[in-house]
Design a protein around this motif. Sequence first.
Motif, short mmCIF file in Angstrom:
data_model
loop_
_atom_site.label_atom_id
_atom_site.label_comp_id
_atom_site.label_asym_id
_atom_site.label_seq_id
_atom_site.Cartn_x
_atom_site.Cartn_y
_atom_site.Cartn_z
N PRO A 112 -74.22 -0.18 18.68
CA PRO A 112 -74.68 -0.39 17.30
C PRO A 112 -75.53 0.76 16.80
O PRO A 112 -76.32 1.34 17.56
CB PRO A 112 -75.52 -1.67 17.42
N GLY A 148 -71.91 -0.04 12.57
CA GLY A 148 -72.41 -1.35 12.21
C GLY A 148 -71.47 -2.46 12.62
O GLY A 148 -70.49 -2.24 13.35
N GLY A 149 -71.73 -3.65 12.09
CA GLY A 149 -70.93 -4.80 12.48
C GLY A 149 -69.46 -4.67 12.17
O GLY A 149 -68.61 -5.12 12.95
N GLU A 172 -72.69 -6.64 18.94
CA GLU A 172 -72.45 -6.13 20.30
C GLU A 172 -72.57 -7.21 21.37
O GLU A 172 -72.22 -6.98 22.53
CB GLU A 172 -73.42 -4.98 20.60
#
Length: 388
Positions: free
Chosen positions: A137, A97-98, A145
Amino acid sequence: MKAFNFNTTKSIISEPGALQRIGAICASLNITRPLIVTDAGIVNIGLLAQLEEALRAADLPVLAFTEVVADPPESVVKQTLQLALSESVDGVIGFGGGSSMDTAKLVALLARSGESLADIYGVDQAQGQRLPLILVPTTAGTGSEVTAVAIVTTGATTKAGVVANQLLPDVALLDAQLTLGLPAPITAATGIDAMVHAIEAYTSAHKKNPYSDMLARQALSLLADNIREATHHGDSVDARQSMLLGACLAGQAFANAPVAAVHALAYPLGGHFHIPHGLSNSLVLPHVLRYNAESELASAQYAELANHLLPEQCDGDDRADSAALIVWLETLIADLQLPASLQAMNIDATALPMLAADAMLQQRLLINNPRVVEEADALAIYQAAWKD
């Protein structure tokens, strides 16, 4: 037409199963000793094993840092950097994830530039270059991304950002097969997060431009058409791939036309109550939009999005059409079975003034809002979100 700059990731690969090409992608970037940056959740559901297998098939060594946590603190970035330096890696793969992707961005930069993390906080403070960087991602939401931003937790409730074009990766790889096991609540919340990115980019006060507008509209179409299917029928590869692409396009949009008050009011919810970022955005989204829609400019822009997404519900009156968009978003949030109020998240009403005061610290975001937000306004928005 206003002058503008538009920057984005060099290469985007959108294809189910594309992870199997990671060896060839590494070779194209002259990566021979990659470092994978990810989190324990990715390990536990077996996704890391897929990446490791693909690297071994390409005769590449496998080295992974798996201790990234949500809202990564500075200590995690420094631990990952230490591993990268000690192992003399020549490329970084952000996988997850982020938080994992943001950590990977920073490590790729710091491992080559030799700068310190403290020195690069802010906008365009980084001076050096980074190692080759691939971002993959595993959720459809953050758009990290394709953004030149990385967020780090610096204290108990405080965060700081690094904004630098060096953080844009060489390759963003969008593979829906990596998202098939994502639980419905996470699919829904991250999908709403991506929609917020697109909506706020479309109404960004300072850097809105034709490219960001085009991307925001296309992102919203993909996300709106597929979020219910991806949430309630999570094995749909087509819906999942469309969500990944929609989130990526929204990321490109807000990377160039920055987000605003929805995010500014969402951040304190994460900082104080550890509510996931996408859900924090969802909780305040309709209420910020209603506040903004009192502005003639924002109302007209929301009406444009309404006519794009739900033309059959629009009659050409900006205020009515913008109101229809907000009601449509509230219905969507309900259909996705996400919590609809701060009260439902067990937040006491006495905490709302504290949240409003903290939101005022997010001036880098609030300056992008189409309507000025003062502390009293933020409090009123939180109050509306609490009792909804």
